[in-house]
Design a protein around this motif. Structure first.
Motif, PDB file in Angstrom:
ATOM      1  N   UNK A 256      21.511  43.244  -3.643  1.00 11.75           N
ATOM      2  CA  UNK A 256      21.166  42.449  -4.829  1.00 11.75           C
ATOM      3  C   UNK A 256      21.398  43.268  -6.093  1.00 11.75           C
ATOM      4  N   UNK A 257      20.886  44.497  -6.115  1.00 10.69           N
ATOM      5  CA  UNK A 257      21.053  45.339  -7.299  1.00 10.69           C
ATOM      6  C   UNK A 257      22.518  45.735  -7.491  1.00 10.69           C
ATOM      7  N   UNK A 258      23.186  46.086  -6.418  1.00  7.05           N
ATOM      8  CA  UNK A 258      24.604  46.452  -6.533  1.00  7.05           C
ATOM      9  C   UNK A 258      25.410  45.291  -7.111  1.00  7.05           C
ATOM     10  N   UNK A 271      27.473  52.374  -7.578  1.00  5.77           N
ATOM     11  CA  UNK A 271      27.327  53.076  -6.310  1.00  5.77           C
ATOM     12  C   UNK A 271      27.439  52.090  -5.153  1.00  5.77           C
ATOM     13  N   UNK A 272      28.317  52.371  -4.210  1.00  3.52           N
ATOM     14  CA  UNK A 272      28.540  51.451  -3.097  1.00  3.52           C
ATOM     15  C   UNK A 272      27.394  51.517  -2.093  1.00  3.52           C
ATOM     16  N   UNK A 273      27.066  52.714  -1.634  1.00  2.00           N
ATOM     17  CA  UNK A 273      25.941  52.899  -0.710  1.00  2.00           C
ATOM     18  C   UNK A 273      24.958  53.866  -1.365  1.00  2.00           C
ATOM     19  N   UNK A 274      23.776  53.372  -1.692  1.00  2.00           N
ATOM     20  CA  UNK A 274      22.813  54.170  -2.434  1.00  2.00           C
ATOM     21  C   UNK A 274      22.331  55.338  -1.573  1.00  2.00           C
ATOM     22  N   UNK A 428      23.204  54.850  -8.611  1.00  2.00           N
ATOM     23  CA  UNK A 428      21.933  54.495  -7.978  1.00  2.00           C
ATOM     24  C   UNK A 428      21.549  55.509  -6.905  1.00  2.00           C
ATOM     25  N   UNK A 429      20.269  55.584  -6.635  1.00  2.00           N
ATOM     26  CA  UNK A 429      19.776  56.307  -5.465  1.00  2.00           C
ATOM     27  C   UNK A 429      18.382  55.810  -5.122  1.00  2.00           C
ATOM     28  N   UNK A 430      18.017  55.989  -3.877  1.00  2.00           N
ATOM     29  CA  UNK A 430      16.638  55.800  -3.421  1.00  2.00           C
ATOM     30  C   UNK A 430      15.960  57.166  -3.375  1.00  2.00           C
ATOM     31  N   UNK A 477      11.281  54.840  -4.430  1.00  2.00           N
ATOM     32  CA  UNK A 477      11.647  54.433  -5.785  1.00  2.00           C
ATOM     33  C   UNK A 477      13.133  54.125  -5.813  1.00  2.00           C
ATOM     34  N   UNK A 478      13.527  53.175  -6.627  1.00  2.00           N
ATOM     35  CA  UNK A 478      14.944  52.919  -6.869  1.00  2.00           C
ATOM     36  C   UNK A 478      15.261  53.389  -8.286  1.00  2.00           C
ATOM     37  N   UNK A 479      16.305  54.215  -8.411  1.00  2.00           N
ATOM     38  CA  UNK A 479      16.641  54.871  -9.676  1.00  2.00           C
ATOM     39  C   UNK A 479      18.091  54.573 -10.030  1.00  2.00           C
ATOM     40  N   UNK A 480      18.348  54.320 -11.311  1.00  2.00           N
ATOM     41  CA  UNK A 480      19.718  54.117 -11.789  1.00  2.00           C
ATOM     42  C   UNK A 480      19.911  54.883 -13.089  1.00  2.00           C
TER      43      UNK A 480
END
Length: 599
Positions: A256-258, A271-274, A428-430, A477-480
């Motif tokens: 959804x975010x991607x 980012x394709x795969x966080x 992005x990253x988790x 956390x989800x970070x961008x």
């Protein structure tokens, strides 16, 4: 013909040439070119150029019209001359020769201009927000916000979620930020609270069997303002799912975010795969649990290179306390004394004693630290970090918990100063594996470090057998681009595990039952494993609009002091209203020791 318009100001094209049309809108600007008068007429949809000839009976009236007055204009659509076409404007191939003109609403002196969007003081912009919102950039931001929210609603519904509304008037919550309180007229002396988040209600919906919930949820927190946090209220894409693991939440939310960033990101890479970065690793590499991965700098531990060295400041610290570490912040292309001295001065401006450094030239390290530790240790550092001539490295030393935040800011500063940031992406990253507990630096007691209602990894067995400081939670956390969009967790849905976790943090069962009895009671009647997250809508729009402040993507924001300058809120209320609510103000004393006068 319609009373106000046959077309909007953004609709006319070459195929409308020779048509007689009616348009209405705001006078964006006027230009006098050799006797002809040109008016750019603006509405929500775009701009149309009007042309008024000197022979027109409306010429004198058109000359007097002020910018931002509202007019209705009739006329014939004609083609612009080739040299007058504007390829940057959708209506740039045509113009309307005016035959009728009516002023629908005149404007007074403008407190701030709309055309050109020059910088203006924030208090003026917020006090006259209705004018500020006419400006093209802000207007487009608010439209973008609407489009993003509409997209999110459609996507969540397509993914099997249903939107449910949760209460706005609820009970005060003892954890988190300050509540906004609402006095009850029918129950004197009692108060509702505006929800800081729909957290308990969405979990109760899972207990009630609704399985997949989402809501574009308003949240209210009495917090100080920041660039990435509005005072008062904000909105989030709140969601919760039943019978899920942490990986299930990631698999649902990540696409959804991607996709929303790809849909509205103006072609920037997403980012394709966080990546999933454990909290401890994030703090060590980036000095932050919300790292900006557009900056290609990872810090490393280089303590052995200073242990027992002749650089006594670091060596003595290491010898006295086994917790002390030395972290290196590599700075590709930063290998000049001028840049190193500039970073050192910046660190001093941040309240630090300085920022030690080594820079590399002619195949060796240079600077005071290099001389102190010697060529062998300097080469050890260079080799470990993969540095070359023209590069530099900076150092922070101490107990990491004390200096990590500063080291992270230094990393970001180096990335910006050296223009290392890849700005053409959304990175992005988790962040995962947050510790459940931490030691309070002041009291020395254990307390929750992140989210007290998350499930501990290992469940009850971990709580009973592990050192509390080693227990991790199913928290994420989800970070961008260095901005935290949301925290989330797999919830602790078992009362016995929740009570045990709170007991470790020093909370008696009686207190937990008193404060969270509603949730605990619901869990005693069959609660499914569940989890969720709530990405911030305001922050998503801020990133996609390429703005640095949330006030640029919120229609009617408050100022830094949590005041609505447009509506003059907060404001005093009448004594009659206070009596009806059984409230008597207890106002703070002024500097003179007297209570301020009340209206």
């Amino acid at each position: 013909m319609h009373l106000y318009r046959t077309h909007t100001c953004g609709a006319l094209r070459a195929e409308n040439i020779d048509e007689h049309v009616r348009v209405s809108g705001w006078v964006h600007r006027k230009r006098d070119h050799g006797g002809l008068l040109f008016i750019d007429l603006r509405d929500h949809y775009g701009l149309t150029q009007l042309v008024i000839e000197p022979s027109s009976p409306h010429f004198a009236l058109a000359e007097q019209i002020r910018a931002e007055s509202v007019i209705r204009a009739d006329g014939k659509v004609v083609a612009r001359d080739d040299e007058a076409r504007n390829p940057n404007l959708p209506t740039g191939d045509i113009e309307v020769y005016l035959s009728e003109l009516e002023i629908l609403s005149e404007t007074g002196d403008l407190p701030l201009p709309v055309f050109g969007e020059p910088d203006y003081p924030e208090d003026i912009r917020l006090r006259y927000r209705f004018l500020d919102l006419r400006r093209d950039t802000l207007h487009r931001n608010i439209v973008l916000r609407s489009d993003i929210i509409s997209w999110l609603r459609q996507r969540m519904t397509a993914d099997g979620f249903r939107e449910y509304q949760t209460p706005i008037l609820t009970a005060s919550s003892p954890e988190g930020a300050r509540d906004f309180l609402v006095p009850s007229r029918m129950h004197p002396g009692k108060f509702y609270a505006l929800p800081q988040a729909p957290q308990q209600f969405k979990q109760l919906l899972m207990v009630a069997g609704f399985d997949r919930y989402f809501q574009i949820a308003p949240c209210f927190r009495d917090e100080d303002a920041r660039a990435d946090r509005s005072p008062g209220e904000f909105y989030q894409l709140d969601l919760e799912m039943s019978f899920v693991t942490q990986e299930d939440v990631f698999a649902c939310v990540e696409p959804v975010l991607r996709d929303v960033f790809q849909a509205f990101g103006n072609g920037k890479r997403v980012t394709e795969n966080f990546p999933r970065i454990p909290y401890a690793e994030a703090m060590q590499k980036y000095g932050s649990d919300k790292p900006d991965l557009r900056i290609p700098i990872e810090m490393q531990d280089v303590t052995p290179a200073f242990d027992g060295s002749d650089f006594k400041i670091f060596a003595n610290m290491i010898a006295k306390d086994e917790r002390v570490r030395v972290w290196a912040i590599p700075a590709k292309t930063g290998g000049s004394r001028a840049f190193c001295d500039r970073m050192n001065s910046w660190a001093q401006g941040e309240g630090q004693p300085g920022l030690g450094y080594i820079f590399f030239r002619d195949g060796e390290g240079a600077g005071p630290l290099a001389k102190n530790i010697g060529a062998e240790r300097t080469e050890q550092i260079r080799s470990q970090l993969g540095l070359e001539d023209g590069d530099a490295v900076f150092f922070c030393a101490g107990v990491p918990k004390a200096f990590a935040e500063f080291a992270g800011r230094a990393r970001n500063r180096i990335g910006m100063e050296l223009e290392l940031i890849d700005a053409d992406q959304f990175a992005f990253c988790w962040i995962v594996d947050f510790p459940m507990f931490e030691t309070d630096e002041t009291t020395g007691k254990l307390d929750f470090s992140h989210n007290p209602f998350s499930m501990p990894q290992g469940g009850m067995e971990a709580l009973e057998t592990q050192d509390p400081l080693d227990i991790l939670g199913y928290q994420y956390d989800i970070v961008c681009n260095g901005i935290e969009l949301s925290s989330g967790a797999i919830r602790n849905h078992k009362p016995e595990i929740m009570l045990k976790a709170f007991a470790i943090a020093g909370y008696d069962a009686e207190i937990v039952e008193q404060e969270f009895g509603g949730m605990l009671n619901a869990f005693r009647f069959g609660a499914p494993p569940h989890g969720g997250i709530a990405p911030g809508v305001d922050r998503i729009v801020m990133l996609l609009a390429e703005q640095e402040n949330l006030r640029e993507v919120v229609a009617f924001p408050m100022n830094q002091q949590a005041e609505d300058l447009l509506m003059q809120a907060p404001a005093p209320v009448s004594n009659a209203q206070l009596r009806e609510l059984h409230i008597r103000p207890n106002l703070p004393k002024t500097t003179s020791g007297e209570e301020p006068t009340k209206e």
